[in-house]
Design an enzyme around this catalytic site. Sequence first.
Site, PDB file in Angstrom:
ATOM      1  N   TYR A 147       0.827  -1.217   0.000  1.00  0.00           N
ATOM      2  CA  TYR A 147       0.000   0.000   0.000  1.00  0.00           C
ATOM      3  C   TYR A 147       0.859   1.265   0.000  1.00  0.00           C
ATOM      4  O   TYR A 147       0.634   2.192   0.778  1.00  0.00           O
ATOM      5  CB  TYR A 147      -0.963   0.022   1.194  1.00  0.00           C
ATOM      6  CG  TYR A 147      -1.765  -1.241   1.354  1.00  0.00           C
ATOM      7  CD1 TYR A 147      -2.627  -1.677   0.342  1.00  0.00           C
ATOM      8  CD2 TYR A 147      -1.682  -2.000   2.524  1.00  0.00           C
ATOM      9  CE1 TYR A 147      -3.368  -2.848   0.490  1.00  0.00           C
ATOM     10  CE2 TYR A 147      -2.422  -3.162   2.680  1.00  0.00           C
ATOM     11  CZ  TYR A 147      -3.256  -3.583   1.657  1.00  0.00           C
ATOM     12  OH  TYR A 147      -3.984  -4.726   1.795  1.00  0.00           O
ATOM     13  N   LYS A 189      16.391 -12.328  23.888  1.00  0.00           N
ATOM     14  CA  LYS A 189      15.218 -11.534  24.274  1.00  0.00           C
ATOM     15  C   LYS A 189      14.002 -12.460  24.188  1.00  0.00           C
ATOM     16  O   LYS A 189      12.950 -12.113  23.658  1.00  0.00           O
ATOM     17  CB  LYS A 189      15.060 -10.312  23.365  1.00  0.00           C
ATOM     18  CG  LYS A 189      13.986  -9.314  23.842  1.00  0.00           C
ATOM     19  CD  LYS A 189      14.234  -8.775  25.240  1.00  0.00           C
ATOM     20  CE  LYS A 189      13.130  -7.810  25.655  1.00  0.00           C
ATOM     21  NZ  LYS A 189      13.235  -7.417  27.079  1.00  0.00           N
ATOM     22  N   ASP A 222      18.358  -6.245  27.065  1.00  0.00           N
ATOM     23  CA  ASP A 222      18.281  -4.973  27.775  1.00  0.00           C
ATOM     24  C   ASP A 222      19.096  -5.019  29.066  1.00  0.00           C
ATOM     25  O   ASP A 222      19.842  -4.093  29.385  1.00  0.00           O
ATOM     26  CB  ASP A 222      16.834  -4.572  28.043  1.00  0.00           C
ATOM     27  CG  ASP A 222      15.937  -5.727  28.459  1.00  0.00           C
ATOM     28  OD1 ASP A 222      16.381  -6.888  28.416  1.00  0.00           O
ATOM     29  OD2 ASP A 222      14.771  -5.478  28.826  1.00  0.00           O
ATOM     30  N   ASP A 246      25.684  -6.301  16.695  1.00  0.00           N
ATOM     31  CA  ASP A 246      26.054  -5.027  16.106  1.00  0.00           C
ATOM     32  C   ASP A 246      25.967  -3.908  17.144  1.00  0.00           C
ATOM     33  O   ASP A 246      26.890  -3.099  17.310  1.00  0.00           O
ATOM     34  CB  ASP A 246      25.109  -4.749  14.933  1.00  0.00           C
ATOM     35  CG  ASP A 246      25.594  -3.635  14.024  1.00  0.00           C
ATOM     36  OD1 ASP A 246      26.709  -3.127  14.226  1.00  0.00           O
ATOM     37  OD2 ASP A 246      24.852  -3.275  13.091  1.00  0.00           O
ATOM     38  N   ASP A 250      29.321  -1.792  19.437  1.00  0.00           N
ATOM     39  CA  ASP A 250      29.527  -0.351  19.482  1.00  0.00           C
ATOM     40  C   ASP A 250      29.498   0.157  20.925  1.00  0.00           C
ATOM     41  O   ASP A 250      30.313   0.998  21.328  1.00  0.00           O
ATOM     42  CB  ASP A 250      28.446   0.369  18.671  1.00  0.00           C
ATOM     43  CG  ASP A 250      28.723   0.352  17.179  1.00  0.00           C
ATOM     44  OD1 ASP A 250      29.496  -0.517  16.736  1.00  0.00           O
ATOM     45  OD2 ASP A 250      28.167   1.191  16.461  1.00  0.00           O
TER      46      ASP A 250
END
Length: 354
Positions: A147, A189, A222, A246, A250
């Site tokens: 859409y 997770k 987390d 990833d 960092d």
Amino acid sequence: MTSQGKRHDIAVIAGDGIGLEVVPAALRCLDLVAERHGFTLNLTELPWGSAYFKAHGAMMPSTGLDDLAKHDAIFLGAVGDPEIPDVETLWGLLIPIRRTFDQYINLRPVRTLSGIPARVAGAGDVDLVIVRENVEGEYSAVGGRIYAGEPHEAAIQDAVFTRRGVTRAARFAAELATTRRNKLTSATKSNGIIHTMPFWDEVVADVLADFPGVAVDKVLIDALAAKLVLDPAGFDVIVASNLFGDILSDLAGAIAGSIGVAPSGNLNPEKKHPSMFEPVHGSAPDIAGQGVANPVGQLWAGVMMLDHLGEPAAAAELTAAFEACLAEGLRTRDLGGTASTAEFTDGVAARLRA
């Protein structure tokens, strides 16, 4: 032990931004250490990247992957240009290389270097390695949009986790842990991502059953991010999916001092295909051309390449050279110093000639 007379064929892609500055700096030092240890780096420099895209409409020629396949390793600088969408720069060069050559392990070492204070108070001596699954997971190409242009436009992105993919990442990480401190942390997770993360946990547990000497800790992503900040020295080897690895690498690099010093290796461990070595930092267009970029990440990527090529003595000497410069206070702007890219490189080169 040296590799007298041995030749390694290396494809060099400096890429974009500061890659055009730090790659030549690293190659200068790599040539010096190769000469000292009696082997040759036969370099093929390829002008691919965003400038090539602007001229040709592609990040590399149609024969690019075939050309790269002829080499023992690929030495990459950085990719990215604010004038070109990331979907073009990354999916036109970096991602096809990783996937075509089955570089299924992204190896990212992080440790405290002398002369670089950690950015987190009380961090201690950080020495960890992140093993990132590198060819599937959240970075799949499965999905699309529907859409287009309508108020109810939608985008769908599927994460793809295979038993083969998770198994080989977990096994690589477990084997690495046996050579270090026998501690492995698995990023997950599974309390919120209902299908892929429980599957990840199950496969990792199956693999680690073959490694009874390795202590395994399964940690939600987390909580793991928080623990990395609070106690980075408490980690040894972390295995993670493509996206989680990833992000964590960092974060860990910044905690240890600067993302500018962090290296990575995109590995095909069986060496059926060339592996690729690059710094974690990006093309940094905000400082490109100023001569102030930190070459340590590129130098350390070169160290990883030398190790992969079977030149551990040369790798150790190059590491000692740039660490000595840092320890003596020679640092670039991102580390609180005043040295230019050229001045830092001169310091490393001087030590390699001594």
